[in-house]
Design an enzyme around this catalytic site. Structure first.
Site, PDB file in Angstrom:
ATOM      1  N   CYS A  71       3.553  34.426  15.958  1.00  0.00           N
ATOM      2  CA  CYS A  71       2.349  35.135  15.038  1.00  0.00           C
ATOM      3  C   CYS A  71       2.334  36.737  15.203  1.00  0.00           C
ATOM      4  O   CYS A  71       2.348  37.427  14.046  1.00  0.00           O
ATOM      5  CB  CYS A  71       0.651  34.797  14.982  1.00  0.00           C
ATOM      6  SG  CYS A  71       1.334  33.066  16.194  1.00  0.00           S
ATOM      7  N   GLN A 112       9.816  26.156  13.875  1.00  0.00           N
ATOM      8  CA  GLN A 112       8.231  26.734  13.175  1.00  0.00           C
ATOM      9  C   GLN A 112       8.176  27.023  12.220  1.00  0.00           C
ATOM     10  O   GLN A 112       9.297  27.955  11.965  1.00  0.00           O
ATOM     11  CB  GLN A 112       7.090  27.176  14.459  1.00  0.00           C
ATOM     12  CG  GLN A 112       7.038  26.501  15.484  1.00  0.00           C
ATOM     13  CD  GLN A 112       6.006  27.383  16.543  1.00  0.00           C
ATOM     14  OE1 GLN A 112       5.804  27.736  16.029  1.00  0.00           O
ATOM     15  NE2 GLN A 112       4.518  26.499  16.820  1.00  0.00           N
ATOM     16  N   ASP A 128       6.584  28.329   9.823  1.00  0.00           N
ATOM     17  CA  ASP A 128       5.015  29.097   9.731  1.00  0.00           C
ATOM     18  C   ASP A 128       4.875  29.533   8.832  1.00  0.00           C
ATOM     19  O   ASP A 128       5.599  29.636   7.867  1.00  0.00           O
ATOM     20  CB  ASP A 128       5.196  30.323  11.295  1.00  0.00           C
ATOM     21  CG  ASP A 128       4.320  29.715  12.409  1.00  0.00           C
ATOM     22  OD1 ASP A 128       3.502  28.708  12.137  1.00  0.00           O
ATOM     23  OD2 ASP A 128       4.799  30.658  13.389  1.00  0.00           O
ATOM     24  N   LYS A 187     -10.403  24.965  13.963  1.00  0.00           N
ATOM     25  CA  LYS A 187      -8.832  24.834  13.431  1.00  0.00           C
ATOM     26  C   LYS A 187      -8.947  23.142  12.760  1.00  0.00           C
ATOM     27  O   LYS A 187     -10.133  22.568  12.861  1.00  0.00           O
ATOM     28  CB  LYS A 187      -7.442  24.908  14.239  1.00  0.00           C
ATOM     29  CG  LYS A 187      -8.005  23.545  15.818  1.00  0.00           C
ATOM     30  CD  LYS A 187      -7.296  24.007  16.285  1.00  0.00           C
ATOM     31  CE  LYS A 187      -7.633  22.908  17.979  1.00  0.00           C
ATOM     32  NZ  LYS A 187      -6.271  22.668  18.462  1.00  0.00           N
ATOM     33  N   HIS A 241      -3.094  30.682  10.607  1.00  0.00           N
ATOM     34  CA  HIS A 241      -1.883  30.655  11.238  1.00  0.00           C
ATOM     35  C   HIS A 241      -1.759  28.967  10.321  1.00  0.00           C
ATOM     36  O   HIS A 241      -2.479  28.039  10.163  1.00  0.00           O
ATOM     37  CB  HIS A 241      -1.920  30.559  12.682  1.00  0.00           C
ATOM     38  CG  HIS A 241      -2.379  31.405  13.472  1.00  0.00           C
ATOM     39  ND1 HIS A 241      -1.385  32.193  14.099  1.00  0.00           N
ATOM     40  CD2 HIS A 241      -3.305  32.386  13.637  1.00  0.00           C
ATOM     41  CE1 HIS A 241      -1.723  33.545  14.503  1.00  0.00           C
ATOM     42  NE2 HIS A 241      -3.035  33.500  14.431  1.00  0.00           N
TER      43      HIS A 241
END
Length: 640
Positions: A333, A380, A382, A464, A510
């Protein structure tokens, strides 16, 4: 007069303060024999609890979720009592109920062995037959400390010492064994009817590696033998599907003592990995994502700004470069935020969807490592989306649809969605949180998706959505997630120029689809038990020769398949054709096997056999190549 209101709305009146046995008996004798606990005005209590005022009461039976929780906690105490009987010098630590069972941590004089588990389980069954009454006892903190000091139970003394002074503490006693516990527990040991000890493991006292390593005994417990047997059968099936075992047999990956928690992927494992990655890139490009790549190691100052240095330091690997401290990234991130910050953005540029297949490293305790499911290095898939507050709902919908396309449309997974809301400790105003949570709920409702709310379980920086897939044997795995973040945009002071010409703070998402490429491969191995669908199988076709005379024809077939990008191998060993078939079908689980003899050569044909089938089909070579080419295409299914 005490009035007891039941869930049905019926009211039972008593001329005295009844205990829960009496309440159950007033309904039916069979319920009085079956009930193991109760819920009084929303609080769980044991059956000897006395209602001294009007109350709402719900009886708890073993065949309910709450009932099995009571049984599992009681089974933990049962196990501890058996251990103390057999090994009286053992010190007792903690023993909670967990999913499908329980565990207890012990400090034995000599280490327990697998043979000891057999003895402990036999003693547990003996205690059950003794039908020992289980009683709730209250003691002051001071009296409790004195009691356990006299017994030499130093772990209990430490736990109780940490409790605030003046509190009355509850304990549950059965025979010679007593432990600190909120309860409730079963009325007597005879109610614990179906249990099995599972395994031994090491566990640091209070989870701190600086403390002594204790021995943890795990066990299962259910309301009846039928459920226990079903669970043991399920575990047997899960063991057959263990991705570590299958991964080794199929030559997909391995772990080395030179890098605990750092997986090595072999060519066949890389085939699966590359298919997943190529598919990810293709579908994300279609969905409007651009791919970036950020460094694997960055200055400590960045991690201080992001907050990881203060909140995640113990899980980070660090190094020194030119007398400056750096950290290997545990998350992608902050790098994604720096990429956004490279230029000033207008509201017209948003949303910006930046995808990154970023490898991260996190320090995990060696005892927590588990094949590809729990590693120290993983990739990941992402993506970080930067948007205006007004764009949140539409972007959430886009991510949900993309995740659904992979889970349901490609792999055929069923999945559940959970919405986690604002926790007690959170940043950002109530207004922003309310808007974010409403956007998540609004997106779900617009798509007609069912979801469960987890109150207060959001991240401190935003609410989330978690996506939990269900595999072939019913296990759930959390993979995808969508997280709204107000924290990093604030910490890194990122902005966009709004329609009014002023600076505004973007909202950040995210999100991952696979979660971790490594873990997702592990899940797929266990879901398919190594028998992958044709499109993702590392070897799609295995050509089996009956003798050396047909090898030239086998090579010709191989060349034709390779031209069509079909992954094929030839087995021209001198082994019998029966052995080759058994190995290709049983050990390597190859989706399609081609058997070649002199008739196939003469007729320009192939004899085709599918994984898991004994049937064979003869067909012309060109027809076979055309069929396999079509079958091996990656296909998404709508509304699967």
């Amino acid at each position: 007069m005490v009035k007891i209101t039941l869930p049905s709305g019926d009211i039972k009146e008593f001329d005295h303060a009844p205990n829960m046995f009496e309440v159950a008996k007033s309904i039916s004798n069979s319920l009085a024999k079956k009930a193991i606990a109760a819920k009084v005005d929303g609080e769980y209590v044991d059956m000897r609890y006395i209602a001294d005022k009007d109350a709402e009461v719900e009886l708890v039976t073993p065949d309910t979720e709450e009932g099995e929780e009571v049984i599992r906690h009681s089974a933990a105490h049962l196990m501890a009592q058996a251990v103390i009987r057999l090994f009286p010098e053992t010190k007792v630590a903690i023993g909670p109920a967990i999913e499908n069972g329980y565990y207890y941590d012990f400090d034995p004089k000599e280490q327990f062995t697998e043979e000891d588990l057999v003895k402990i389980e036999a003693e547990m069954k003996k205690i059950v037959k003794e039908d020992i009454k289980v009683e709730r006892i209250e003691m002051t903190r001071e009296d409790a400390i004195k009691h356990f000091e006299e017994l030499g139970e130093n772990y209990k003394v430490e736990i109780i010492t940490d409790i605030a002074k003046g509190e009355m503490l509850s304990f549950y006693k059965q025979g010679e064994f007593m432990d600190l516990c909120r309860g409730p527990h079963v009325p007597s040991t005879k109610y614990i009817k179906a249990f099995k000890l599972k395994s031994l493991a090491g566990a640091y006292w209070r989870g701190d590696s600086k403390n002594k390593m204790l021995q943890r005994i795990y066990g299962f417990a259910f309301s009846d033998e039928k459920k226990l047997k079903a669970h043991l059968k399920f575990l047997e099936e899960a063991e057959k599907r263990d991705h570590r075992k299958i991964g080794k047999e199929l030559g997909l990956f391995f772990m080395s003592e030179y890098g605990p928690g750092f997986p090595f992927f072999m060519p066949k494992g890389m085939t699966i990995r590359n298919i997943l990655i190529d598919l990810w890139r293709k579908e994300h490009t279609k969905a409007g994502y651009e791919q970036i790549m950020t460094p694997i190691m960055l200055n400590k100052e960045l991690w201080e700004t992001s907050g990881h240095w203060y909140n995640y330091r113990e899980n980070m690997y660090t190094s020194e470069i030119d007398e400056t401290e750096f950290a290997i990234k545990p998350m992608n991130c902050p790098g994604g935020v720096l990429a956004y910050k490279q230029e000033m953005h207008s509201y017209k540029d948003l949303p910006i969807r930046a995808g990154e297949l970023g490898t991260v490293h996190r320090h995990e305790f060696s005892g927590a490592l588990h094949g590809l499911m729990r590693v120290r290095s993983f990739t990941q898939d992402d993506a970080h989306i930067f948007m205006t507050p007004e764009q949140i709902e539409d972007e959430i919908i886009g991510v949900i649809e993309l995740i659904d396309k992979f889970y349901s449309g490609l792999f055929g997974f069923e999945y559940n969605i959970e919405l986690s809301t604002k926790p007690e400790k959170a940043i950002g105003s109530d207004e922003i949180w309310e808007k974010a949570e409403s956007a998540l709920e609004g997106a779900m409702k617009r798509l007609g998706k069912e979801y469960k709310i987890n109150p207060g379980d959001g991240a401190f920086y935003g609410p989330k959505l978690d996506f939990k897939i269900k595999d072939a044997i019913g296990r759930t795995w959390q993979c995808g997630t969508i997280q709204l973040d107000f924290n990093l945009p604030e910490r890194f002071d990122i902005n966009y120029i709004g329609e009014d010409g002023e600076k505004h703070r973007p909202v950040m998402i995210h999100r991952v689809v696979y979660g971790s490429i490594e873990r997702f491969i592990g899940i797929l191995i266990e879901h398919y038990a190594g028998a992958f669908p044709l499109w993702i199988a590392p070897t799609q076709v295995k050509i089996l020769t009956i003798n050396d005379e047909v090898v030239p024809y086998a090579k010709e077939i191989m060349a034709k398949l390779q031209e069509e990008e079909i992954r094929a191998e030839i087995d021209s060993r001198t082994e019998s054709i029966g052995y080759k078939i058994r190995e290709a079908n049983g050990k390597f689980k190859v989706p399609v096997q081609v058997i070649l003899g002199k008739d196939e050569v003469a007729n320009r044909e192939v004899n085709v056999r599918r994984f898991g089938s004994k049937d064979q089909e003869s067909m012309k070579l060109d027809d076979f190549v055309k069929m396999i080419k079509e079958e091996s295409k990656i296909k998404f299914y709508e509304n699967k």
